[in-house]
Design a protein around this motif. Structure first.
Motif, mmCIF file in Angstrom:
data_model
loop_
_atom_site.group_PDB
_atom_site.id
_atom_site.type_symbol
_atom_site.label_atom_id
_atom_site.label_comp_id
_atom_site.label_asym_id
_atom_site.label_seq_id
_atom_site.Cartn_x
_atom_site.Cartn_y
_atom_site.Cartn_z
ATOM 1 N N THR A 26 0.868 -1.179 0.000
ATOM 2 C CA THR A 26 0.000 0.000 0.000
ATOM 3 C C THR A 26 0.905 1.230 0.000
ATOM 4 O OG1 THR A 26 -0.143 -0.027 2.410
ATOM 5 C CG2 THR A 26 -1.903 -1.144 1.190
ATOM 6 N N HIS A 27 0.367 2.340 -0.508
ATOM 7 C CA HIS A 27 1.165 3.540 -0.696
ATOM 8 C C HIS A 27 0.373 4.771 -0.293
ATOM 9 C CE1 HIS A 27 3.986 1.014 -2.870
ATOM 10 N NE2 HIS A 27 2.912 0.409 -3.323
ATOM 11 N N PRO A 28 1.069 5.849 0.067
ATOM 12 C CA PRO A 28 0.366 7.088 0.434
ATOM 13 C C PRO A 28 -0.547 7.556 -0.694
ATOM 14 C CG PRO A 28 2.726 7.268 0.901
ATOM 15 C CD PRO A 28 2.523 5.993 0.130
ATOM 16 N N ALA A 86 1.558 5.339 -7.089
ATOM 17 C CA ALA A 86 1.409 3.899 -6.829
ATOM 18 C C ALA A 86 0.251 3.597 -5.875
ATOM 19 C CB ALA A 86 2.715 3.330 -6.262
ATOM 20 N N SER A 87 -0.446 4.633 -5.397
ATOM 21 C CA SER A 87 -1.525 4.414 -4.422
ATOM 22 C C SER A 87 -2.663 3.574 -4.991
ATOM 23 C CB SER A 87 -2.065 5.750 -3.908
ATOM 24 O OG SER A 87 -2.616 6.516 -4.964
ATOM 25 N N ALA A 88 -2.838 3.569 -6.299
ATOM 26 C CA ALA A 88 -3.911 2.778 -6.918
ATOM 27 C C ALA A 88 -3.426 1.408 -7.393
ATOM 28 C CB ALA A 88 -4.517 3.552 -8.090
ATOM 29 N N TRP A 89 -2.184 1.058 -7.100
ATOM 30 C CA TRP A 89 -1.631 -0.220 -7.564
ATOM 31 C C TRP A 89 -2.059 -1.408 -6.712
ATOM 32 C CZ3 TRP A 89 4.183 0.169 -9.233
ATOM 33 C CH2 TRP A 89 4.291 1.092 -10.274
ATOM 34 N N GLN A 128 -1.507 -3.837 -16.980
ATOM 35 C CA GLN A 128 -1.735 -3.704 -15.545
ATOM 36 C C GLN A 128 -3.245 -3.760 -15.409
ATOM 37 O OE1 GLN A 128 -0.409 -0.107 -13.583
ATOM 38 N NE2 GLN A 128 -0.749 -0.974 -11.559
ATOM 39 N N VAL A 129 -3.751 -4.842 -14.829
ATOM 40 C CA VAL A 129 -5.197 -5.072 -14.802
ATOM 41 C C VAL A 129 -5.776 -4.814 -13.414
ATOM 42 C CG1 VAL A 129 -5.070 -6.719 -16.712
ATOM 43 C CG2 VAL A 129 -5.002 -7.568 -14.386
ATOM 44 N N GLY A 130 -7.042 -4.416 -13.414
ATOM 45 C CA GLY A 130 -7.750 -4.147 -12.178
ATOM 46 C C GLY A 130 -7.501 -2.751 -11.634
ATOM 47 N N TYR A 131 -7.110 -1.838 -12.508
ATOM 48 C CA TYR A 131 -6.773 -0.475 -12.102
ATOM 49 C C TYR A 131 -8.052 0.346 -11.941
ATOM 50 C CZ TYR A 131 -3.479 3.405 -11.767
ATOM 51 O OH TYR A 131 -2.705 4.434 -11.320
ATOM 52 N N ASP A 132 -8.117 1.126 -10.893
ATOM 53 C CA ASP A 132 -9.264 2.003 -10.673
ATOM 54 C C ASP A 132 -9.173 3.183 -11.637
ATOM 55 O OD1 ASP A 132 -11.256 3.718 -9.820
ATOM 56 O OD2 ASP A 132 -10.445 3.979 -7.797
ATOM 57 N N GLU A 133 -10.006 3.148 -12.667
ATOM 58 C CA GLU A 133 -9.952 4.197 -13.686
ATOM 59 C C GLU A 133 -10.361 5.564 -13.150
ATOM 60 O OE1 GLU A 133 -12.780 3.241 -16.882
ATOM 61 O OE2 GLU A 133 -13.708 1.952 -15.382
ATOM 62 N N GLU A 174 -6.936 9.480 -9.787
ATOM 63 C CA GLU A 174 -6.347 10.675 -10.392
ATOM 64 C C GLU A 174 -5.027 10.365 -11.083
ATOM 65 O OE1 GLU A 174 -4.474 13.537 -7.476
ATOM 66 O OE2 GLU A 174 -5.334 12.093 -6.052
ATOM 67 N N PHE A 175 -4.438 9.195 -10.797
ATOM 68 C CA PHE A 175 -3.138 8.834 -11.353
ATOM 69 C C PHE A 175 -3.223 7.887 -12.550
ATOM 70 C CE2 PHE A 175 -2.203 9.737 -6.814
ATOM 71 C CZ PHE A 175 -1.424 10.871 -7.015
ATOM 72 N N PHE A 176 -4.438 7.537 -12.981
ATOM 73 C CA PHE A 176 -4.581 6.564 -14.065
ATOM 74 C C PHE A 176 -3.824 6.993 -15.323
ATOM 75 C CE2 PHE A 176 -6.784 4.787 -17.787
ATOM 76 C CZ PHE A 176 -6.589 3.443 -17.540
#
Length: 147
Positions: free
Chosen positions: A76-78, A83-86, A115-120, A123-125
Motif C-alpha cells: 500500500t502507498h500514500p 502507486a496508491s492505486a496499484w 496492468q489489470v484491475g486499475y481504478d480508472e 487521479e493517477f490513471f
C-alpha cells in the motif's frame, strides 16, 4: 476497473526478453533495482522509488518461461503517490517470438503488457499509463542494446 495496456515489438529473441522481465537483476536494468524475498505468500520483488511512494512489493504470481510473467501488487502507498492505486492490481507480461528461428538476428519478440484491475477513477490513471509506456520503451531499449 480498467487496464493499462502497452504492446511493443522488441528486436531480440524471446529468451532475452524473458530474462529481463523475470529476474530481479534483469528488471533492475530497465526499471528499478529489485530485492527478491521469499515470504509465506511466495516470492516477492521489492524496490523503493523514494519516501514519497514507500516500498513497492510485487508478489510473483506466475512465471512461464519465454511466455508469461505475472505479478500482483501487495503493498500500500500514500494517497499522494501514483502507486496508491496499484494495490491489488496485476502486472502481466505476455511474450510471443516472431521471425526465423534459424536466423537469430532477425528474431523479434512481441511483448504485451497489461496492468489489470486499475481504478480508472484514480487521479493517477493517465499518469501511470504514460509512465508505463516510458518504462516499456526503456525495457525495449535496454534489451535491444544488450549483445
Amino acid at each position: 476497473m480498467a487496464n493499462i495496456h502497452h504492446k511493443l515489438s522488441i528486436n531480440a529473441p524471446v529468451g532475452k526478453v524473458y530474462q529481463a522481465i523475470s529476474t530481479p537483476d534483469g528488471i533492475g536494468t530497465w526499471w528499478d533495482k529489485q530485492t527478491a524475498k521469499h515470504t509465506d505468500r511466495g516470492l516477492v520483488l521489492e524496490h523503493n522509488p523514494g519516501p514519497e511512494h514507500g516500498v513497492v512489493k510485487l508478489r510473483v504470481v506466475e512465471l512461464v518461461p519465454n511466455k508469461r510473467v505475472e505479478w500482483e501488487c501487495i503493498s500500500t502507498h500514500p494517497k499522494s503517490s501514483p502507486a496508491s492505486a496499484w494495490t491489488g492490481t496485476h502486472f502481466i507480461f505476455e511474450l510471443a517470438e516472431d521471425g526465423d528461428a534459424q536466423s537469430p538476428p532477425h528474431r523479434t519478440t512481441t511483448l504485451d503488457f497489461r496492468q489489470v484491475g486499475y481504478d480508472e477513477q484514480s487521479e493517477f490513471f493517465e499518469f501511470n499509463k504514460g509512465a508505463w509506456g516510458q518504462v516499456m520503451q526503456n525495457l525495449k531499449r535496454v534489451v535491444q542494446s544488450q549483445g
